[in-house]
Design an enzyme around this catalytic site. Structure first.
Site, short mmCIF file in Angstrom:
data_model
loop_
_atom_site.label_atom_id
_atom_site.label_comp_id
_atom_site.label_asym_id
_atom_site.label_seq_id
_atom_site.Cartn_x
_atom_site.Cartn_y
_atom_site.Cartn_z
CB ALA A 61 64.90 51.11 32.79
N GLY A 106 61.66 55.22 31.07
CA GLY A 106 62.77 56.15 31.08
C GLY A 106 62.89 56.93 29.79
CD GLU A 109 60.91 58.33 34.30
OE1 GLU A 109 60.67 58.61 35.48
OE2 GLU A 109 61.52 57.29 33.96
CD GLU A 129 58.04 53.95 34.46
OE1 GLU A 129 58.99 54.60 34.00
OE2 GLU A 129 56.84 54.23 34.20
#
Length: 255
Positions: A61, A106, A109, A129
């Site tokens: 991110a 991300g 993901e 994270e």
């Protein structure tokens, strides 16, 4: 444009294009949702590749953007984040992730939203994270555990460690490792082959597997049975069975 979409030979390529690391800011998240919905609608798109370019898939991110958000802002944004990734995961067509370089946070993901993952031999994947005092928020705690099992997912998420391509292959996080220069081409070969297959049967197979994993066995068998019997109403089923009887297995062509 931070995300592009091109179609060739029935294969749509959704490519991140935000150098140098393809940080997944809000604009990219929303664009991913739009393109996933477009790939879902378009009949000329029969398979999809997720790609970040030759150097990096996505390193996570946009931390600077997230740092500026307080609790209220993230409460309002977090569903949009998950909805974007869910839209990719629910594309009712075969989806392959072509993973080069970093696929972290991300980025990892996003790769988890694909049906199949081809990684470069220099790829590194992970969910770091926890090192920010957070947990994955775009589906990582759910999709990773379903893919590689809860204990292995907890190891990666608790520690935040990165894994190289070969370990990712051993864990089941990726499905194939190839030289970095071949990642996209190999993904296109995989997608193009399936793009020539029976579209409704492929959709039925994907939705039966995915929906079945979310429920109990009896309900999953009902989902499978309904799709299986429903395919007997399709031209692809007629074409496939006729070809088998007249020409032998594996020779059918589908529209």
């Amino acid at each position: 444009m931070t995300v592009t979409f091109e179609v060739r030979d029935g294969v749509g390529t959704i490519q991140l294009d935000r150098p140098p690391m393809n940080a997944l800011d809000v604009a990219i998240q929303d664009r991913l949702r739009e393109l996933a919905e477009e790939a879902t609608r378009r009949e000329d798109v029969r398979a999809v590749i997720l790609y970040g370019g030759e150097k990096v898939f996505a390193a996570g991110a946009d931390i600077k953007e997230m740092q500026a958000m307080d609790h209220t802002a993230m409460v309002l944004r977090s569903k949009g984040l998950q909805d974007a990734f869910t839209a990719v995961a629910r594309i009712p067509k075969p989806v392959v992730a072509a993973v080069t370089g970093y696929a972290l946070g991300g980025g990892c993901e996003l790769a988890l939203c694909a049906d199949y993952r081809i990684a470069a031999d220099n790829a590194k994947l992970g969910q770091p994270e926890i090192l920010l005092g957070l947990i994955p928020g775009a589906g990582g705690t759910q999709r990773l555990a379903r893919l590689i099992g809860p204990s292995r997912a907890k190891d990666l998420i608790f520690t935040g460690r990165m894994v190289k391509a070969e370990e990712a292959l051993t864990l089941g996080l990726v499905d194939r490792v190839v030289p970095a220069a071949e990642v996209y081409d190999q993904a296109h070969v995989w997608a193009a082959k399936l793009a020539k297959g029976p579209a409704l049967a492929l959709r039925a197979a994907k939705e039966s597997i995915d929906a079945g994993l979310e429920t109990d066995l009896d309900t999953g068998l009902t989902i499978e049975r309904n799709w299986f019997s429903g395919l007997f109403a399709t031209e692809d089923r007629e074409r496939g069975m006729r070809s088998f009887v007249e020409e032998g297995p594996g020779k059918a062509t589908f529209l």
